[in-house]
Motif scaffolding. Sequence first.
Motif, PDB file in Angstrom:
ATOM      1  N   UNK A 212      16.723 -10.154 -23.395  1.00 25.09           N
ATOM      2  CA  UNK A 212      18.138  -9.910 -23.090  1.00 25.09           C
ATOM      3  C   UNK A 212      18.372  -8.413 -22.893  1.00 25.09           C
ATOM      4  N   UNK A 213      17.801  -7.616 -23.805  1.00 25.14           N
ATOM      5  CA  UNK A 213      17.957  -6.158 -23.710  1.00 25.14           C
ATOM      6  C   UNK A 213      17.311  -5.598 -22.452  1.00 25.14           C
ATOM      7  N   UNK A 214      16.075  -6.006 -22.169  1.00 24.02           N
ATOM      8  CA  UNK A 214      15.391  -5.428 -21.009  1.00 24.02           C
ATOM      9  C   UNK A 214      16.083  -5.796 -19.701  1.00 24.02           C
ATOM     10  N   UNK A 215      16.703  -6.979 -19.628  1.00 21.96           N
ATOM     11  CA  UNK A 215      17.466  -7.305 -18.424  1.00 21.96           C
ATOM     12  C   UNK A 215      18.689  -6.396 -18.295  1.00 21.96           C
ATOM     13  N   UNK A 216      19.328  -6.084 -19.408  1.00 18.28           N
ATOM     14  CA  UNK A 216      20.487  -5.196 -19.367  1.00 18.28           C
ATOM     15  C   UNK A 216      20.155  -3.837 -18.775  1.00 18.28           C
ATOM     16  N   UNK A 217      18.960  -3.312 -19.101  1.00 20.78           N
ATOM     17  CA  UNK A 217      18.614  -1.937 -18.701  1.00 20.78           C
ATOM     18  C   UNK A 217      17.597  -1.894 -17.570  1.00 20.78           C
ATOM     19  N   UNK A 218      17.271  -3.053 -16.972  1.00 19.28           N
ATOM     20  CA  UNK A 218      16.270  -3.083 -15.895  1.00 19.28           C
ATOM     21  C   UNK A 218      16.727  -2.164 -14.765  1.00 19.28           C
ATOM     22  N   UNK A 219      15.923  -1.170 -14.442  1.00 20.53           N
ATOM     23  CA  UNK A 219      16.394  -0.081 -13.584  1.00 20.53           C
ATOM     24  C   UNK A 219      16.668  -0.524 -12.157  1.00 20.53           C
ATOM     25  N   UNK A 239      28.116 -16.273 -20.107  1.00 19.91           N
ATOM     26  CA  UNK A 239      26.960 -16.160 -19.217  1.00 19.91           C
ATOM     27  C   UNK A 239      27.087 -14.889 -18.395  1.00 19.91           C
ATOM     28  N   UNK A 240      25.971 -14.189 -18.225  1.00 16.30           N
ATOM     29  CA  UNK A 240      25.920 -12.998 -17.374  1.00 16.30           C
ATOM     30  C   UNK A 240      24.834 -13.193 -16.335  1.00 16.30           C
ATOM     31  N   UNK A 241      25.144 -12.865 -15.088  1.00 11.68           N
ATOM     32  CA  UNK A 241      24.183 -12.943 -13.993  1.00 11.68           C
ATOM     33  C   UNK A 241      23.919 -11.529 -13.470  1.00 11.68           C
ATOM     34  N   UNK A 242      22.638 -11.235 -13.224  1.00 11.80           N
ATOM     35  CA  UNK A 242      22.209  -9.899 -12.810  1.00 11.80           C
ATOM     36  C   UNK A 242      21.457  -9.974 -11.485  1.00 11.80           C
ATOM     37  N   UNK A 243      21.734  -9.029 -10.599  1.00 13.48           N
ATOM     38  CA  UNK A 243      21.060  -8.982  -9.299  1.00 13.48           C
ATOM     39  C   UNK A 243      20.745  -7.530  -8.916  1.00 13.48           C
ATOM     40  N   UNK A 244      19.529  -7.310  -8.374  1.00 11.49           N
ATOM     41  CA  UNK A 244      18.377  -8.208  -8.376  1.00 11.49           C
ATOM     42  C   UNK A 244      17.926  -8.487  -9.814  1.00 11.49           C
ATOM     43  N   UNK A 245      17.246  -9.596 -10.037  1.00 11.04           N
ATOM     44  CA  UNK A 245      16.832  -9.930 -11.401  1.00 11.04           C
ATOM     45  C   UNK A 245      15.775  -8.969 -11.920  1.00 11.04           C
ATOM     46  N   UNK A 246      15.673  -8.895 -13.235  1.00 11.44           N
ATOM     47  CA  UNK A 246      14.639  -8.086 -13.881  1.00 11.44           C
ATOM     48  C   UNK A 246      13.647  -8.963 -14.611  1.00 11.44           C
ATOM     49  N   UNK A 247      13.029  -8.374 -15.632  1.00 11.84           N
ATOM     50  CA  UNK A 247      12.099  -9.082 -16.512  1.00 11.84           C
ATOM     51  C   UNK A 247      10.882  -9.635 -15.773  1.00 11.84           C
ATOM     52  N   UNK A 248      10.277  -8.787 -14.919  1.00 15.83           N
ATOM     53  CA  UNK A 248       9.024  -9.173 -14.274  1.00 15.83           C
ATOM     54  C   UNK A 248       7.849  -8.796 -15.156  1.00 15.83           C
ATOM     55  N   UNK A 249       6.980  -9.770 -15.409  1.00 20.77           N
ATOM     56  CA  UNK A 249       5.817  -9.526 -16.246  1.00 20.77           C
ATOM     57  C   UNK A 249       4.946  -8.424 -15.640  1.00 20.77           C
ATOM     58  N   UNK A 250       4.417  -7.568 -16.511  1.00 27.47           N
ATOM     59  CA  UNK A 250       3.538  -6.497 -16.078  1.00 27.47           C
ATOM     60  C   UNK A 250       4.259  -5.267 -15.577  1.00 27.47           C
ATOM     61  N   UNK A 251       5.608  -5.277 -15.570  1.00 23.93           N
ATOM     62  CA  UNK A 251       6.389  -4.125 -15.133  1.00 23.93           C
ATOM     63  C   UNK A 251       7.183  -3.551 -16.306  1.00 23.93           C
ATOM     64  N   UNK A 252       7.494  -2.259 -16.212  1.00 21.25           N
ATOM     65  CA  UNK A 252       8.336  -1.618 -17.203  1.00 21.25           C
ATOM     66  C   UNK A 252       9.796  -1.743 -16.765  1.00 21.25           C
ATOM     67  N   UNK A 253      10.719  -1.869 -17.718  1.00 17.33           N
ATOM     68  CA  UNK A 253      12.122  -2.035 -17.335  1.00 17.33           C
ATOM     69  C   UNK A 253      12.741  -0.779 -16.729  1.00 17.33           C
ATOM     70  N   UNK A 254      12.213   0.389 -17.089  1.00 16.51           N
ATOM     71  CA  UNK A 254      12.752   1.649 -16.562  1.00 16.51           C
ATOM     72  C   UNK A 254      11.679   2.730 -16.619  1.00 16.51           C
TER      73      UNK A 254
END
Length: 254
Positions: A212-219, A239-254
């Motif tokens: 949840x946190x990493x989606x909030x701050x996904x750069x 419910x919160x929707x984010x675009x473009x989506x984050x939380x990709x495995x193997x990537x850093x959020x920022x």
Amino acid sequence: MQRFAKFAIILAATFLVHGSAFADRLYLLNGTQIVSTYLGGSAGYVQFRSGNGTVQNYNLSSVQWINISARATPPAGSSSTSPSASPNASAPASGSVQGQSATVPSNTGSNVPQAQAQLALNFHNAKRHDVGAPPLQWSATLATVAQNWANHLARDSGCNLIHTVNNQYGENLFGGSGAPYTVLDASQDWYSEISKYTYGVLTPANWAPTGHYTQMVWSRTTQVGIGQATCSGGGTVIAAEYSPPGNYMGQKPY
């Protein structure tokens, strides 16, 4: 205080600001300006302490804007709050930086009132600024998607936190009962997962407790929209929707 269980199935939780502050300002919808120290917020309220030590709670439905001054030396375990709008502004300008937020439109696209949506967006962007991520814009289109899903969860799933199937957006969910929870409460709850996060690439091991946190701050996420609905038993689902989506495995959020 009873809450629904929160599930860490994220597609792409309460915090208080401790320590001293200066020149914090609260702007109410009736035009009143209050200068005092911001203590925090939860369950639909924000709390300020005046110079004589009196602590007062203000219902978020009466709040137009909050300006929290930067803490030069935040105490251990807390995060600094970035400067917000100037005292003469009802909301910061579009495209602003340093944790400031674009103005949420009067038609938010969901059941979330504009003032409460602004507080949640400001909170997201302050925390994104803390890690160097650019600010999000509020999307009425995403908010409508979020509202439709919140309505479905409240109406058809007993307010169980079930994620959208094959969602093209990132999605955070929150549910609670026993208090009038707001989208700011949900945002604060999602952010609380920072205590479990050690900076690095996203993996199956750290994704579940901190997603949840990493989606909030996904750069690379640029927009957010939030919806809320009331359950038959009196609880709230958000419910919160984010675009473009984050939380990709193997990537850093920022």
